[in-house]
Design a protein around this motif. Structure first.
Motif, PDB file in Angstrom:
ATOM      1  N   LEU A 172       0.834  -1.207   0.000  1.00 31.42           N
ATOM      2  CA  LEU A 172       0.000   0.000   0.000  1.00 31.42           C
ATOM      3  C   LEU A 172       0.868   1.256   0.000  1.00 31.42           C
ATOM      4  O   LEU A 172       0.599   2.214  -0.716  1.00 31.42           O
ATOM      5  N   LEU A 173       1.938   1.240   0.814  1.00 28.96           N
ATOM      6  CA  LEU A 173       2.828   2.406   0.846  1.00 28.96           C
ATOM      7  C   LEU A 173       3.435   2.642  -0.529  1.00 28.96           C
ATOM      8  O   LEU A 173       3.499   3.774  -1.005  1.00 28.96           O
ATOM      9  N   SER A 174       3.865   1.559  -1.176  1.00 27.87           N
ATOM     10  CA  SER A 174       4.526   1.727  -2.475  1.00 27.87           C
ATOM     11  C   SER A 174       3.526   2.155  -3.546  1.00 27.87           C
ATOM     12  O   SER A 174       3.906   2.689  -4.578  1.00 27.87           O
ATOM     13  N   MET A 175       2.220   1.906  -3.287  1.00 28.96           N
ATOM     14  CA  MET A 175       1.209   2.360  -4.242  1.00 28.96           C
ATOM     15  C   MET A 175       0.828   3.811  -3.994  1.00 28.96           C
ATOM     16  O   MET A 175      -0.013   4.373  -4.709  1.00 28.96           O
ATOM     17  N   ALA A 186       0.417 -17.432   4.340  1.00 29.63           N
ATOM     18  CA  ALA A 186       1.647 -17.491   3.545  1.00 29.63           C
ATOM     19  C   ALA A 186       1.307 -17.441   2.057  1.00 29.63           C
ATOM     20  O   ALA A 186       1.975 -16.758   1.273  1.00 29.63           O
ATOM     21  N   GLY A 187       0.248 -18.142   1.684  1.00 35.51           N
ATOM     22  CA  GLY A 187      -0.171 -18.148   0.286  1.00 35.51           C
ATOM     23  C   GLY A 187      -0.612 -16.771  -0.177  1.00 35.51           C
ATOM     24  O   GLY A 187      -0.257 -16.320  -1.265  1.00 35.51           O
ATOM     25  N   MET A 188      -1.358 -16.081   0.685  1.00 38.06           N
ATOM     26  CA  MET A 188      -1.821 -14.738   0.321  1.00 38.06           C
ATOM     27  C   MET A 188      -0.631 -13.785   0.186  1.00 38.06           C
ATOM     28  O   MET A 188      -0.602 -12.929  -0.697  1.00 38.06           O
ATOM     29  N   GLU A 189       0.344 -13.944   1.083  1.00 38.57           N
ATOM     30  CA  GLU A 189       1.528 -13.082   0.991  1.00 38.57           C
ATOM     31  C   GLU A 189       2.235 -13.306  -0.344  1.00 38.57           C
ATOM     32  O   GLU A 189       2.612 -12.355  -1.037  1.00 38.57           O
ATOM     33  N   LEU A 190       2.402 -14.580  -0.722  1.00 38.95           N
ATOM     34  CA  LEU A 190       3.072 -14.902  -1.991  1.00 38.95           C
ATOM     35  C   LEU A 190       2.303 -14.330  -3.178  1.00 38.95           C
ATOM     36  O   LEU A 190       2.892 -13.799  -4.119  1.00 38.95           O
ATOM     37  N   THR A 191       0.968 -14.455  -3.117  1.00 38.00           N
ATOM     38  CA  THR A 191       0.151 -13.939  -4.212  1.00 38.00           C
ATOM     39  C   THR A 191       0.339 -12.438  -4.341  1.00 38.00           C
ATOM     40  O   THR A 191       0.461 -11.899  -5.435  1.00 38.00           O
ATOM     41  N   LEU A 192       0.385 -11.778  -3.177  1.00 36.99           N
ATOM     42  CA  LEU A 192       0.473 -10.319  -3.177  1.00 36.99           C
ATOM     43  C   LEU A 192       1.840  -9.833  -3.659  1.00 36.99           C
ATOM     44  O   LEU A 192       1.936  -8.900  -4.449  1.00 36.99           O
ATOM     45  N   THR A 193       2.904 -10.469  -3.167  1.00 39.24           N
ATOM     46  CA  THR A 193       4.249  -9.939  -3.455  1.00 39.24           C
ATOM     47  C   THR A 193       4.936 -10.713  -4.567  1.00 39.24           C
ATOM     48  O   THR A 193       6.014 -10.314  -4.996  1.00 39.24           O
ATOM     49  N   GLN A 194       4.357 -11.833  -5.008  1.00 39.27           N
ATOM     50  CA  GLN A 194       5.030 -12.697  -5.984  1.00 39.27           C
ATOM     51  C   GLN A 194       6.398 -13.116  -5.468  1.00 39.27           C
ATOM     52  O   GLN A 194       7.354 -13.248  -6.229  1.00 39.27           O
ATOM     53  N   ASN A 195       6.496 -13.253  -4.129  1.00 35.49           N
ATOM     54  CA  ASN A 195       7.746 -13.703  -3.487  1.00 35.49           C
ATOM     55  C   ASN A 195       8.905 -12.726  -3.716  1.00 35.49           C
ATOM     56  O   ASN A 195      10.061 -13.117  -3.728  1.00 35.49           O
ATOM     57  N   ALA A 250       9.766  -0.047   0.925  1.00 39.98           N
ATOM     58  CA  ALA A 250       8.791   0.881   1.486  1.00 39.98           C
ATOM     59  C   ALA A 250       9.496   1.975   2.274  1.00 39.98           C
ATOM     60  O   ALA A 250      10.497   1.713   2.936  1.00 39.98           O
ATOM     61  N   SER A 251       8.968   3.183   2.157  1.00 42.58           N
ATOM     62  CA  SER A 251       9.455   4.252   3.029  1.00 42.58           C
ATOM     63  C   SER A 251       8.284   5.182   3.306  1.00 42.58           C
ATOM     64  O   SER A 251       7.386   5.328   2.474  1.00 42.58           O
ATOM     65  N   SER A 252       8.262   5.744   4.509  1.00 38.62           N
ATOM     66  CA  SER A 252       7.177   6.647   4.899  1.00 38.62           C
ATOM     67  C   SER A 252       7.644   7.411   6.133  1.00 38.62           C
ATOM     68  O   SER A 252       8.633   7.031   6.761  1.00 38.62           O
ATOM     69  N   PRO A 253       6.936   8.473   6.497  1.00 36.28           N
ATOM     70  CA  PRO A 253       7.342   9.228   7.694  1.00 36.28           C
ATOM     71  C   PRO A 253       7.376   8.342   8.946  1.00 36.28           C
ATOM     72  O   PRO A 253       8.300   8.427   9.750  1.00 36.28           O
ATOM     73  N   LEU A 254       6.350   7.470   9.091  1.00 33.51           N
ATOM     74  CA  LEU A 254       6.315   6.599  10.271  1.00 33.51           C
ATOM     75  C   LEU A 254       7.539   5.680  10.303  1.00 33.51           C
ATOM     76  O   LEU A 254       8.184   5.508  11.336  1.00 33.51           O
ATOM     77  N   LEU A 298       6.951  -2.897  12.517  1.00 32.81           N
ATOM     78  CA  LEU A 298       8.330  -2.811  13.022  1.00 32.81           C
ATOM     79  C   LEU A 298       9.295  -3.490  12.037  1.00 32.81           C
ATOM     80  O   LEU A 298      10.391  -3.001  11.780  1.00 32.81           O
ATOM     81  N   THR A 299       8.860  -4.620  11.487  1.00 27.83           N
ATOM     82  CA  THR A 299       9.699  -5.348  10.531  1.00 27.83           C
ATOM     83  C   THR A 299       9.987  -4.525   9.286  1.00 27.83           C
ATOM     84  O   THR A 299      11.131  -4.429   8.835  1.00 27.83           O
ATOM     85  N   VAL A 300       8.920  -3.938   8.732  1.00 31.50           N
ATOM     86  CA  VAL A 300       9.110  -3.147   7.516  1.00 31.50           C
ATOM     87  C   VAL A 300      10.049  -1.977   7.800  1.00 31.50           C
ATOM     88  O   VAL A 300      10.889  -1.624   6.971  1.00 31.50           O
ATOM     89  N   SER A 301       9.949  -1.401   8.999  1.00 33.30           N
ATOM     90  CA  SER A 301      10.829  -0.277   9.321  1.00 33.30           C
ATOM     91  C   SER A 301      12.274  -0.755   9.395  1.00 33.30           C
ATOM     92  O   SER A 301      13.192  -0.089   8.928  1.00 33.30           O
ATOM     93  N   ARG A 302      12.482  -1.921   9.948  1.00 31.18           N
ATOM     94  CA  ARG A 302      13.841  -2.404  10.147  1.00 31.18           C
ATOM     95  C   ARG A 302      14.483  -2.859   8.842  1.00 31.18           C
ATOM     96  O   ARG A 302      15.674  -2.712   8.625  1.00 31.18           O
ATOM     97  N   LEU A 303      13.666  -3.434   7.954  1.00 28.72           N
ATOM     98  CA  LEU A 303      14.207  -3.970   6.707  1.00 28.72           C
ATOM     99  C   LEU A 303      13.989  -3.012   5.537  1.00 28.72           C
ATOM    100  O   LEU A 303      14.352  -3.325   4.411  1.00 28.72           O
ATOM    101  N   SER A 304      13.380  -1.864   5.778  1.00 34.82           N
ATOM    102  CA  SER A 304      13.018  -0.901   4.732  1.00 34.82           C
ATOM    103  C   SER A 304      12.216  -1.571   3.628  1.00 34.82           C
ATOM    104  O   SER A 304      12.190  -1.109   2.501  1.00 34.82           O
ATOM    105  N   ALA A 305      11.591  -2.690   3.935  1.00 40.09           N
ATOM    106  CA  ALA A 305      10.875  -3.438   2.902  1.00 40.09           C
ATOM    107  C   ALA A 305      10.112  -4.581   3.548  1.00 40.09           C
ATOM    108  O   ALA A 305      10.364  -4.920   4.701  1.00 40.09           O
TER     109      ALA A 305
END
Lengths: 333, 343
Positions: B111-114, B159-168, B173-177, B254-261
Motif C-alpha cells: 500500500l505504501l509503495s502504491m 503465507a499463500g496470500m503473501e506470496l500472491t500479493l508480493t510474488q515472493n 517501502a518508506s514513509s514518515p512513520l 516494526l519489521t518493515v521499518s527495520r528492513l526498509s521493505a
C-alpha cells in the motif's frame, strides 16, 4: 635509424621498463599483504548454495592466511538475522567488513551505517555505492554471453521460460537486464508471460514443478525452446523437469557453475544447454586482498572482476574440468 | 470435558496416592526449574565476563531493538497459550502468527509503495492481521478444530496470500512513520526499543494487572470452572487469537521499518516465537506462560545471539542452544504437570 625512430624505440624501452617495474612492485605488494592484528567482519545472507559457500569460505581462508582474525556471520537466509548481525558487528568495530549478497533494498541503509561508523566496507557480488570495492564476476558479460548462447542454440526464434524471482539481488538484475537487451536484437525470441518465480528454499523442487506445469500447458513440441534463470539452482530443477517430460528440444541456461550443473552440461544427453561458471572461491579471496590493500594505504578500484567461463555443450569436456577440480580441492561438493 | 468426567471417577485412595506423587513431582520440578534459571544466569554471567562490549549501554540497547519484533509476536503467542491452556498438543497455540506478520508486512509495504499514506496503510495492515486472527478464532472456537491444526491451516492461507500479493519479491517501502521508527530516539533509546518497552508495559498491565487478565487465566487453566463462574469462554479464547493477529500486525510495521521493505521468509520466525513463549514458563512458579516471563526469554534469546557473536562463536550454535533449551523447558513442564499433563 632516424632520430624519430630512435625516440620511439627509447620510448618503448622506457615504457617496457616502467611496466616491468610496475609489475614487480605490484607483485611485491601482493606478497607483502598482511592482516596481522586486524579483525575482519564477514556477513553473508546465507551459505546454502554452492556459490555462497565457496565465496564465504574463500574470504575466511584468505583472512586467516594473511594473519587476520575473522568474525564470520551467516544469516541463514534470514534478513532479520543479517540486520541484527550487522548491527552488532558495527558495535564490535572491526577493521573492515566484507558483506556478501542479500537484498540490496534491505541492506543499503545498514551498509550506510557501517560507513557512518567509519568502518571500511567491501562487498562480494553486491554493487552498492557504500562499498569501497565490490569484487564480483563481470555480470554484464556473463548476462550477454549466456543470453547469446541461448539465442544461438534456439536458432534465433522460439519461446523462453524465464525465472525472475530475484530482481532485487543486484547481480540478477544485471543478468536479467542483459538478457532483455540481447533479445531486443532477436524479436522472434519471446519471453513467456507471466515470468516464473524462483524461490529459496526448495529452489530445485519449485523450479521442477513450475517448468513441468508450463510444459503441460504448452504440450506441442517446439512451443518452448529454452529455460533461463539468473543462477543455476533453478536450472537443476528445470533440466530434470524437461527430461522427465521427454521434451529434449528444450535447453536450460543458468549462471554460477555449481559442480552438478557443470556435470549436466558435460553430459551430452542432458538438456542443460550452458552455464556461465564463476570462481566464487577466488572472488572471496580477492575481496580480502582488496581490503588488505586498502588497510595498507593502497588505492583500490571501485570494482574488481574475477574471470568467468561460459561452459556450453561444445567446450564442456575441456572447460568444465578445472572448475570441478577447484570445487574438489576446496572440499565443497 | 473428558477430564472432569475422569476426575469424578477417580477413587479416594487413588487421589491420595496421586497427591503424594504430584508433591514429589512438584519438588522435582522446582529443582529443575531453578536449575534452568541458574543455567540462564550462568550463560549471562559468562557473557558479562568474557564477551567484549557485552555490557555496554549501546550494545544492550541494540539487543532490545533486535528483540522488539520477536517480543511483540511472542506476546501474541503467550496470550493465546494463556487463554487456550498450555497443554502443548490440545491447548492454545497460534502457528500462523509469523506468517500473518509476513502478510501484514506485505500489505503495508504494498500500500505504501502504491502511494497510500501511513494512516491508511497502517489501518489496513492491522485490519488484515486481526482478520487472520478472527479466522483462527472461527476455526478453533466456532468449528472446534484443534488449535495446532487450525492455525497450521491458517498459516498456509496467510503465507499463500503473501506470496500472491508480493510474488515472493522484496517490496521496498518508506514513509514518515518508518523514518521515525528507524532513526527516532528519545532519552538515548531508539524508537524500536521504545516500541518494545511500551508494548511490554501494556501487555503486562492488561494481563497481570486487570480482572480481564485474571479471567483469561481462568479460561485457560480451568475452562469448566470459568464457565461455571459465568465467564464466556468462547469470547476469551476468540479474543486471544484476534489479539495475536493484532500483535502480528504491529510486528509487521516494526519489521518493515527495520528492513526498509517487506521480504519473503517471515515464517522463519515462528520457531523463535514459540521458543520465547515456551521458555517464558520457567520464570513462573506454576509453569504457566506470563508476559514478564516471555519478555525475559525474548531478551535471553536476543542476548544469546549477541553474546555468541561478540565471543566470535559460530551463529550456528544459537539454534542448537535454543533448541536444547526448548526441549529442557518442555520436559520440565510436562514433568511438573505429571498426571494432569498426560491426560
Amino acid at each position: 635509424m632516424t632520430r624519430s625512430m630512435k625516440g620511439l624505440v627509447k620510448a618503448l624501452a622506457l615504457g617496457l621498463a616502467a611496466a616491468c617495474s610496475l609489475a614487480a612492485v605490484s607483485g611485491a605488494t601482493a606478497e607483502e599483504l598482511s592482516l596481522k592484528g586486524k579483525r575482519i567482519g564477514v556477513s553473508a545472507i546465507g551459505t546454502d548454495h554452492y556459490w555462497d559457500l565457496m565465496a564465504f569460505k574463500g574470504i575466511q581462508d584468505r583472512v586467516k592466511e594473511l594473519g587476520g582474525e575473522v568474525i564470520a556471520l551467516d544469516a541463514g537466509r534470514k534478513d532479520q538475522q543479517q540486520i541484527a548481525q550487522l548491527q552488532t558487528l558495527i558495535a564490535q568495530k572491526p577493521d573492515a567488513i566484507i558483506e556478501q549478497l542479500g537484498n540490496l533494498e534491505v541492506l543499503n541503509p545498514w551498509l550506510q551505517k557501517i560507513r557512518d561508523a567509519g568502518i571500511p566496507l567491501f562487498t562480494v557480488d553486491t554493487a552498492t555505492p557504500h562499498a569501497i570495492n565490490n569484487t564480483t564476476s563481470n555480470n554484464y558479460n556473463i548476462g550477454a554471453e549466456i543470453a547469446l548462447q541461448m539465442v544461438a542454440d534456439m536458432g534465433g526464434k522460439g519461446n523462453v521460460l524465464v525465472f525472475n524471482g530475484f530482481y532485487s539481488v543486484p547481480v540478477c538484475k544485471i543478468r536479467y537486464d542483459q538478457l532483455k537487451y540481447v533479445l531486443t536484437s532477436f524479436p522472434d525470441v519471446k519471453i513467456v508471460e507471466p515470468e516464473l518465480r524462483d524461490v529459496i528454499p526448495n529452489t530445485v523442487q519449485s523450479a521442477y514443478s513450475n517448468v513441468t506445469d508450463m510444459l503441460t500447458k504448452s504440450p506441442e513440441k517446439g512451443s518452448i525452446g529454452a529455460v533461463w534463470a539468473c543462477w543455476d539452482v533453478p536450472q537443476i530443477g528445470a533440466t530434470q523437469a524437461v527430461e522427465a517430460a521427454g521434451r529434449n528440444e528444450v535447453k536450460t541456461y543458468g549462471i554460477d557453475g555449481s559442480p552438478e550443473v557443470i556435470k549436466m552440461v558435460m553430459d551430452p544427453k542432458s538438456s542443460a544447454g550452458a552455464v556461465a561458471a564463476q570462481q566464487p572461491y577466488e572472488i572471496g579471496k580477492t575481496s580480502v586482498d582488496n581490503a588488505a590493500k586498502y588497510l595498507a594505504g593502497q588505492k583500490v578500484p571501485p570494482f574488481t572482476f574475477v574471470p568467468s567461463v561460459l561452459i556450453n555443450k561444445e567446450n564442456a569436456a575441456e572447460k568444465g574440468k578445472p572448475f570441478l577440480d577447484a570445487a574438489e580441492k576446496a572440499g565443497v561438493k | 470435558m473428558s477430564a472432569t468426567v475422569f476426575h469424578a471417577e477417580v477413587g479416594v485412595s487413588d487421589e491420595k496416592q496421586a497427591a503424594a506423587k504430584s508433591a514429589r513431582r512438584r519438588f522435582g520440578a522446582l529443582v529443575v526449574r531453578l536449575g534452568a534459571i541458574a543455567a540462564f544466569a550462568a550463560i549471562m554471567a559468562y557473557f558479562v565476563i568474557f564477551a567484549p562490549g557485552f555490557t555496554s549501554t549501546f550494545n544492550l540497547i541494540n539487543v532490545v531493538e533486535q528483540s522488539a519484533i520477536l517480543g511483540v509476536l511472542a506476546y501474541g503467542m503467550t496470550a493465546v497459550i494463556i487463554g487456550g491452556g498450555s497443554n502443548v498438543t490440545e491447548g492454545g497455540i497460534d502457528l500462523s502468527i509469523a506468517a500473518n506478520m509476513g502478510l501484514c508486512a506485505a500489505v503495508y509495504a504494498t500500500l505504501l509503495s502504491m502511494g497510500y499514506g501511513d494512516f491508511l496503510s497502517v489501518i489496513a495492515a492491522i485490519a488484515v492481521g486481526m482478520a487472520v486472527g478472527a479466522l483462527n478464532a472461527v476455526a478453533v472456537v466456532g468449528l472446534g478444530i484443534l488449535p495446532l491444526l487450525a492455525t497450521l491451516a491458517v498459516l498456509n492461507v496467510a503465507a499463500g496470500m503473501e506470496l500472491t500479493l508480493t510474488q515472493n519479491t522484496v517490496v521496498g517501502a518508506s514513509s514518515p512513520l518508518l523514518g521515525l521508527l528507524v532513526s527516532g530516539s528519545f532519552l538515548g533509546i531508539s524508537a524500536l526499543a521504545w516500541a518494545l518497552i511500551v508494548f511490554s508495559a501494556i501487555m503486562i498491565v492488561v494481563v497481570h494487572g486487570t480482572s480481564f487478565g485474571l479471567r483469561l487465566y481462568a479460561v485457560g487453566g480451568h475452562p469448566e470452572a470459568a464457565r461455571a463462574a459465568g465467564i464466556s469462554v468462547p469470547f476469551y479464547v476468540s479474543f486471544t487469537y484476534v489479539l495475536s493477529g493484532f500483535c502480528a500486525a504491529v510486528a509487521s510495521i516494526l519489521t518493515v521499518s527495520r528492513l526498509s521493505a517487506s521480504t519473503p521468509g517471515s515464517g522463519e520466525l515462528l520457531l523463535s516465537v514459540l521458543a520465547a513463549a515456551l521458555l517464558g514458563t520457567v520464570f513462573s512458579r506454576r509453569f504457566v506462560p506470563t508476559m514478564g516471563g516471555t519478555l525475559l526469554s525474548v531478551l535471553f534469546i536476543g542476548l544469546l545471539a549477541n553474546g555468541f557473536q561478540l565471543l566470535n562463536v559460530s551463529s550456528y550454535w544459537v539454534n542448537g542452544v535454543q533448541g536444547a533449551l526448548i526441549l529442557l523447558v518442555v520436559a520440565i513442564t510436562s514433568f511438573a504437570r505429571g498426571s494432569e499433563g498426560s491426560r
